[in-house]
Design a protein around this motif. Structure first.
Motif, mmCIF file in Angstrom:
data_model
loop_
_atom_site.group_PDB
_atom_site.id
_atom_site.type_symbol
_atom_site.label_atom_id
_atom_site.label_comp_id
_atom_site.label_asym_id
_atom_site.label_seq_id
_atom_site.Cartn_x
_atom_site.Cartn_y
_atom_site.Cartn_z
ATOM 1 N N UNK A 1 0.826 -1.198 0.000
ATOM 2 C CA UNK A 1 0.000 0.000 0.000
ATOM 3 C C UNK A 1 0.857 1.243 0.000
ATOM 4 N N UNK A 2 0.226 2.428 -0.040
ATOM 5 C CA UNK A 2 0.992 3.679 -0.027
ATOM 6 C C UNK A 2 1.784 3.813 1.269
ATOM 7 N N UNK A 3 2.903 4.501 1.203
ATOM 8 C CA UNK A 3 3.820 4.565 2.341
ATOM 9 C C UNK A 3 3.164 5.102 3.602
ATOM 10 N N UNK A 4 2.185 6.028 3.447
ATOM 11 C CA UNK A 4 1.548 6.597 4.635
ATOM 12 C C UNK A 4 0.728 5.566 5.413
ATOM 13 N N UNK A 5 0.358 4.459 4.776
ATOM 14 C CA UNK A 5 -0.399 3.422 5.480
ATOM 15 C C UNK A 5 0.398 2.764 6.591
ATOM 16 N N UNK A 6 1.703 2.946 6.591
ATOM 17 C CA UNK A 6 2.539 2.354 7.628
ATOM 18 C C UNK A 6 2.305 3.009 8.985
ATOM 19 N N UNK A 7 1.801 4.259 8.985
ATOM 20 C CA UNK A 7 1.623 4.980 10.242
ATOM 21 C C UNK A 7 0.175 5.411 10.476
ATOM 22 N N UNK A 8 -0.741 5.021 9.607
ATOM 23 C CA UNK A 8 -2.135 5.437 9.726
ATOM 24 C C UNK A 8 -2.985 4.364 10.388
ATOM 25 N N UNK A 9 -3.986 4.819 11.179
ATOM 26 C CA UNK A 9 -4.929 3.860 11.734
ATOM 27 C C UNK A 9 -5.682 3.160 10.612
ATOM 28 N N UNK A 10 -6.011 3.906 9.537
ATOM 29 C CA UNK A 10 -6.660 3.298 8.381
ATOM 30 C C UNK A 10 -5.617 2.632 7.494
ATOM 31 N N UNK A 11 -4.717 1.935 8.103
ATOM 32 C CA UNK A 11 -3.650 1.233 7.411
ATOM 33 C C UNK A 11 -3.168 0.103 8.309
ATOM 34 N N UNK A 12 -1.867 -0.088 8.318
ATOM 35 C CA UNK A 12 -1.316 -1.216 9.071
ATOM 36 C C UNK A 12 -1.528 -1.063 10.571
ATOM 37 N N UNK A 13 -1.604 0.190 11.070
ATOM 38 C CA UNK A 13 -1.801 0.418 12.505
ATOM 39 C C UNK A 13 -3.162 -0.114 12.944
ATOM 40 N N UNK A 14 -4.224 0.250 12.207
ATOM 41 C CA UNK A 14 -5.545 -0.246 12.549
ATOM 42 C C UNK A 14 -5.680 -1.736 12.335
ATOM 43 N N UNK A 15 -4.997 -2.261 11.315
ATOM 44 C CA UNK A 15 -5.030 -3.700 11.074
ATOM 45 C C UNK A 15 -4.473 -4.457 12.273
#
Length: 258
Positions: A121-135
Motif C-alpha cells: 500500500x501507499x507509504x503513509x499506510x505504515x503509520x495510519x490507523x486506516x492502514x497497518x496500525x488499525x489492522x
C-alpha cells in the motif's frame, strides 16, 4: 464530476482528502470532499484503538451518520454540504481469488489464520490507523508485513505474487476487471467515504435552487460501478478526466431527455 477532481496520486482522480484553504479564503466557491475525511480529518473525530479511552465525539456508525456529522461541521463553518454520492471511495484490502480460496478468506478477520502475509500500500499506510496500525490494533494482525508502493503499483505487484494483499480504493478502475476479491471490514477501521460538494452558502442563495438541484442530480448517478468505469477510462484507457466527464454527462442528459 471527474473534471472537478484533481490528481492526488499518479493515475488517480479524487477529492482533496483534506482541508481546502482556498474555499476558506473565498478563492473558490465549492469543491468535492469525502464525508469520512470531513469527520475524521477536519472535525477530528477518529476511532479509538481497542481498550483506549474514547475522547470527543464518537465516530459515525453508518454512512448516513457520517454525512450528518460532516454536514453539521460544514454548517458551523458557513458552508452547505449537498447530497452525497451513492458511491463510497472506501479503502479495502484486496487479494487474488486463488489466494482467497486457498486460505478461506472473506473478511480481514480471516487473515489471522495466516502465519504471516505481506500487505502492499501507499507509504503513509505504515503509520495510519486506516492502514497497518488499525489492522494490528483492531484485528490483531501482527502477522502483517507492510510493503510500500506508489498508488497504482500495488496492483501489478499483487498480480505478480510479490505481495499477498494490497490496499485499494473501492472506485479504482482496475477493479472493473473483476480479478480481485475484496475482504470485508467488520470492525470498520476504514470508515465511510461518500463524496459530497461543499458549497459557499452565499453562492447557493445567489444561484437559486436549480444550482443545488443540478449538482444533486449529477451526484445521484455516481454509483460505485459508474466510478470504477470512469476511473478505468482515465487510468487504463489514458483518457483525460475532462473528456470522460463530458461524455458521461452528455449521455446522462440524453437519457433524461427521452
Amino acid at each position: 464530476m471527474l473534471q472537478g477532481l484533481h490528481r492526488a496520486r499518479r493515475g488517480r482522480y479524487r477529492p482533496h482528502r483534506g482541508d481546502h484553504p482556498e474555499i476558506l479564503r473565498g478563492h473558490i466557491d465549492l469543491y468535492p470532499e469525502y464525508t469520512g475525511v470531513m469527520v475524521s480529518t477536519l472535525a477530528n473525530i477518529t476511532p479509538a484503538a481497542p481498550g483506549a479511552a474514547a475522547t470527543g465525539s464518537a465516530p459515525p456508525e453508518s454512512w448516513q451518520q457520517a454525512y450528518e456529522q460532516a454536514a453539521q461541521f460544514e454548517d458551523r463553518r458557513g458552508f452547505t454540504l449537498l447530497q452525497p454520492t451513492p458511491f463510497q471511495d472506501g479503502e479495502r484490502l484486496a487479494v487474488l481469488p486463488e489466494f482467497a480460496r486457498a486460505h478461506g478468506l472473506q473478511s480481514m478477520t480471516d487473515l489471522t489464520k495466516l502465519p504471516s502475509f505481506t500487505n502492499g500500500g501507499p507509504s503513509e499506510n505504515q503509520t495510519r490507523y486506516k492502514g497497518i496500525v488499525g489492522m494490528r490494533q483492531a484485528y490483531g494482525l501482527t502477522n502483517a508485513v507492510f510493503v510500500p508502493f506508489t498508488i497504482g503499483d500495488q496492483y501489478p505487484a499483487l498480480l505478480d505474487h510479490r505481495v499477498d494483499t494490497i490496499a485499494i480504493f473501492t472506485t479504482d478502475g482496475q477493479l472493473a476487471a473483476n480479478k480481485y476479491v475484496l475482504l470485508s471490514d467488520p470492525k470498520n477501521i476504514f470508515g465511510y467515504q461518500n463524496a459530497a460538494p461543499v458549497v459557499n452558502k452565499g453562492v447557493l442563495q445567489r444561484e437559486g435552487p436549480e444550482f443545488a438541484q443540478t449538482l444533486n442530480a449529477v451526484c445521484s448517478h455516481l454509483t460505485t460501478e459508474v466510478m470504477q468505469r470512469l476511473n478505468g477510462e482515465v487510468v487504463l484507457g489514458h483518457r483525460t478526466p475532462a473528456d470522460v466527464a463530458h461524455e458521461f454527462l452528455a449521455a446522462e442528459l440524453s437519457v433524461a431527455a427521452q
